[in-house]
Scaffold this motif. Structure first.
Motif, mmCIF file in Angstrom:
data_model
loop_
_atom_site.group_PDB
_atom_site.id
_atom_site.type_symbol
_atom_site.label_atom_id
_atom_site.label_comp_id
_atom_site.label_asym_id
_atom_site.label_seq_id
_atom_site.Cartn_x
_atom_site.Cartn_y
_atom_site.Cartn_z
ATOM 1 N N MET A 21 17.057 10.870 24.033
ATOM 2 C CA MET A 21 17.354 11.588 22.789
ATOM 3 C C MET A 21 16.120 11.696 21.907
ATOM 4 S SD MET A 21 21.093 9.981 21.819
ATOM 5 C CE MET A 21 20.909 10.437 20.124
ATOM 6 N N VAL A 22 15.409 10.590 21.752
ATOM 7 C CA VAL A 22 14.235 10.565 20.880
ATOM 8 C C VAL A 22 13.133 11.448 21.444
ATOM 9 C CG1 VAL A 22 12.389 9.085 20.003
ATOM 10 C CG2 VAL A 22 14.752 8.343 19.841
ATOM 11 N N LEU A 23 12.894 11.386 22.741
ATOM 12 C CA LEU A 23 11.854 12.222 23.342
ATOM 13 C C LEU A 23 12.153 13.702 23.167
ATOM 14 C CD1 LEU A 23 10.842 10.387 26.633
ATOM 15 C CD2 LEU A 23 9.419 10.840 24.641
ATOM 16 N N GLY A 73 4.870 6.193 22.007
ATOM 17 C CA GLY A 73 5.808 5.439 21.176
ATOM 18 C C GLY A 73 6.939 4.844 21.999
ATOM 19 N N ILE A 74 7.428 5.613 22.946
ATOM 20 C CA ILE A 74 8.485 5.105 23.829
ATOM 21 C C ILE A 74 7.921 4.023 24.745
ATOM 22 C CG2 ILE A 74 10.022 5.749 25.731
ATOM 23 C CD1 ILE A 74 10.924 6.556 22.820
ATOM 24 N N GLY A 112 9.974 4.696 15.472
ATOM 25 C CA GLY A 112 10.933 4.557 14.376
ATOM 26 C C GLY A 112 12.241 5.267 14.657
ATOM 27 N N GLY A 113 12.166 6.416 15.295
ATOM 28 C CA GLY A 113 13.377 7.155 15.643
ATOM 29 C C GLY A 113 14.253 6.376 16.600
ATOM 30 N N PHE A 114 13.641 5.749 17.573
ATOM 31 C CA PHE A 114 14.391 4.934 18.514
ATOM 32 C C PHE A 114 15.106 3.799 17.787
ATOM 33 C CE2 PHE A 114 14.873 1.241 21.197
ATOM 34 C CZ PHE A 114 15.475 1.763 22.325
ATOM 35 N N LEU A 115 14.377 3.076 16.958
ATOM 36 C CA LEU A 115 14.984 1.959 16.225
ATOM 37 C C LEU A 115 16.080 2.447 15.285
ATOM 38 C CD1 LEU A 115 11.837 -0.201 15.409
ATOM 39 C CD2 LEU A 115 13.524 -0.571 17.214
ATOM 40 N N SER A 116 15.871 3.588 14.650
ATOM 41 C CA SER A 116 16.868 4.132 13.727
ATOM 42 C C SER A 116 18.151 4.516 14.447
ATOM 43 C CB SER A 116 16.315 5.356 13.006
ATOM 44 O OG SER A 116 15.245 5.006 12.193
ATOM 45 N N ILE A 117 18.019 5.197 15.569
ATOM 46 C CA ILE A 117 19.213 5.601 16.316
ATOM 47 C C ILE A 117 19.961 4.377 16.817
ATOM 48 C CG2 ILE A 117 20.021 6.721 18.433
ATOM 49 C CD1 ILE A 117 17.867 8.864 17.945
ATOM 50 N N PHE A 143 6.773 8.232 14.880
ATOM 51 C CA PHE A 143 8.021 8.989 14.803
ATOM 52 C C PHE A 143 8.986 8.571 15.912
ATOM 53 C CE2 PHE A 143 10.349 12.938 16.020
ATOM 54 C CZ PHE A 143 11.065 13.148 14.858
ATOM 55 N N SER A 144 8.503 8.479 17.135
ATOM 56 C CA SER A 144 9.393 8.123 18.251
ATOM 57 C C SER A 144 9.777 6.648 18.215
ATOM 58 C CB SER A 144 8.766 8.487 19.599
ATOM 59 O OG SER A 144 7.565 7.782 19.808
#
Length: 116
Positions: free
Chosen positions: A58-60, A98-99, A37-42, A34-35
């Motif tokens: 933001m992702v964390l 993830g980060i 993919g979220g990082f890459l998406s943002i 989740f983190s």
């Protein structure tokens, strides 16, 4: 949605496989993905306008708050799901992992580039 769904009415046969803390491992892996993919998406959606550190923060925050909200909803609106502090901890550790993976993959040796 699936975090609030009850699987107790369904028969799930795991066979003889017994993995200790499998639910915590699942939480950890989900939030790692989740983190990441979220990082890459943002970064993709903003075309890299947000710096790496801002995106990480933001992702964390998003991942940790989302995990806490899901646990609160499990406690308040479901009858057969339990909220557990261990799940929140596994979610948080997974988000940080993830980060960490993002930082490792896109280190100075392999910088994250958004403009070609």
């Amino acid at each position: 949605m699936l975090s609030l769904f009850s699987f107790s009415s369904m028969e799930l046969d795991a066979g003889k496989l017994n993995i200790p803390y499998a639910d915590k491992i699942t939480h950890f892996i989900f939030y790692l993905v989740f983190s990441f993919g979220g990082f890459l998406s943002i970064r993709e959606r903003t075309n890299g306008r947000f710096g790496m550190n801002k995106t990480i923060k933001m992702v964390l925050v998003l991942a940790i708050v989302y995990g806490i909200i899901i646990e609160i909803l499990q406690y308040t609106i479901t009858t057969d799901r339990m909220a557990e502090f261990g799940d929140v901890l596994a979610n948080t550790l997974g988000a940080f992992a993830g980060i960490g993976l993002i930082r490792w993959v896109f280190s100075k040796k392999n910088p994250l580039k958004w403009k070609f």
